[in-house]
Scaffold this active site. Structure first.
Site, short mmCIF file in Angstrom:
data_model
loop_
_atom_site.label_atom_id
_atom_site.label_comp_id
_atom_site.label_asym_id
_atom_site.label_seq_id
_atom_site.Cartn_x
_atom_site.Cartn_y
_atom_site.Cartn_z
N ASP A 122 -16.70 31.42 0.09
CA ASP A 122 -17.05 32.28 1.23
C ASP A 122 -18.55 32.53 1.33
O ASP A 122 -19.20 32.92 0.37
CB ASP A 122 -16.31 33.61 1.04
CG ASP A 122 -16.31 34.48 2.28
OD1 ASP A 122 -17.36 34.60 2.93
OD2 ASP A 122 -15.24 35.04 2.60
N SER A 174 -17.41 33.59 7.07
CA SER A 174 -16.06 34.06 6.76
C SER A 174 -15.22 34.17 8.04
O SER A 174 -15.14 33.21 8.79
CB SER A 174 -16.13 35.38 5.99
OG SER A 174 -14.92 35.64 5.31
#
Length: 296
Positions: free
Chosen positions: A192, A78
């Site tokens: 993600d 991320s």
């Protein structure tokens, strides 16, 4: 005769000392001061997810660089992939700090009501930010080996992105499900990496790291800023991945946890505070880091 003999002894002693010095006399410099690649463990820096809290990573890297701790591999999840890619490009913490502090929420979240079906944020702005601030376009061309971690939305598999477009890899790793539109890339639908935990030290181990330094910026799940669907989704994912992250921490040799728990994941107004927290947390671990490296 005595003077000549004394000079000869001094000369011989000097040559012996010089020879011992050249040989190192069995005394080695600290491992982190030796030439890279020679009798030194492979050191990986694992940067976790946490959106705005990611500015703490800048302080961590700045401190490691100041203390001359080498980094042979960066694994980012991320926002950790975003910060990691910027640093891997130039291997310069001052360059990283300047670029990171130019980042605003609007550079990441390009909201549109037209995409509510798959996610209100497309991710084009984030991709463009990476393209503009990372000179290397391909991961293979970065100065420091780099991996971005994402998840295959269809299979649930962890996806390691270590080749191809830097911007696409970062965008995939940052594509929070329900917020970002999933990215179709390398024949997969990617979201993600934080879905499988905000850190990925196991990836560093798989790539041969001897010493793994992990930075976890998501340890606090307390967040009262949940007044809209975006914040609710972010908070829900944070809660779900927290337990996985705690389990994954065991794969780390050094765990750095900057005190950024009060900073919400969407609060980009506290950049300096996060960076200073990263510096403080890393300084408290420097002796431990050097000891672990030395004992390897």
């Amino acid at each position: 005769m005595e003077t000549k003999a004394l000079l000869e002894r001094v000369t011989i002693l000097g040559l012996i000392l010089l020879g011992l010095n050249l040989l190192g006399c069995g005394v080695k410099k600290p491992l982190w001061e030796r030439t890279a690649g020679i009798e030194r463990p492979k050191i990986a820096l694992v940067l976790g997810g946490g959106a705005a809290r990611g500015f703490a990573h800048v302080g961590v890297i700045r401190t490691l660089e100041r203390e001359k701790i080498p980094i042979d591999l960066i694994v980012g999840t991320s926002v950790g992939s975003l910060v990691g890619a910027i640093y891997a490009d130039q291997a310069d913490s001052f360059d990283l700090e300047w670029k990171a502090f130019s980042l605003e929420k609007e550079d990441i979240f390009d909201f549109s009501l037209l995409r509510l079906k798959t996610g209100p944020v497309k991710g084009d702005r984030l991709e463009r930010f990476v393209q503009e601030h990372v000179s290397a376009k391909e991961i293979e061309d970065l100065k420091i080996p780099f991996i971005a971690v994402a998840v295959d939305l269809n299979t649930g598999e962890e996806v390691v992105l270590d080749k191809g477009s830097v911007a696409k890899a970062v965008r995939a790793s940052c594509s929070i499900p329900g917020v970002f539109e999933p990215l179709r890339y390398q024949e997969r639908l990617l979201v993600d990496g934080g879905v499988l935990g905000s850190i990925a030290p196991e990836v560093a181990r798989q790539r041969g790291a001897d010493v793994v330094i992990t930075v976890d910026i998501g340890r606090s799940v307390v967040n009262y800023d949940t007044d809209n669907v975006i914040n609710i989704t972010l908070q829900a994912i944070n809660i779900m991945s927290n337990r996985i992250t705690q389990y994954k921490q065991r794969e780390s040799d050094i765990l750095i946890q900057p005190d950024v728990g009060e900073v919400t994941v969407m609060d980009f107004s506290r950049k300096k505070e996060c960076m200073l927290a990263g510096i403080a947390a890393t300084e408290s671990k420097i002796d431990e880091i050097k000891r672990v490296i030395s004992e390897w």
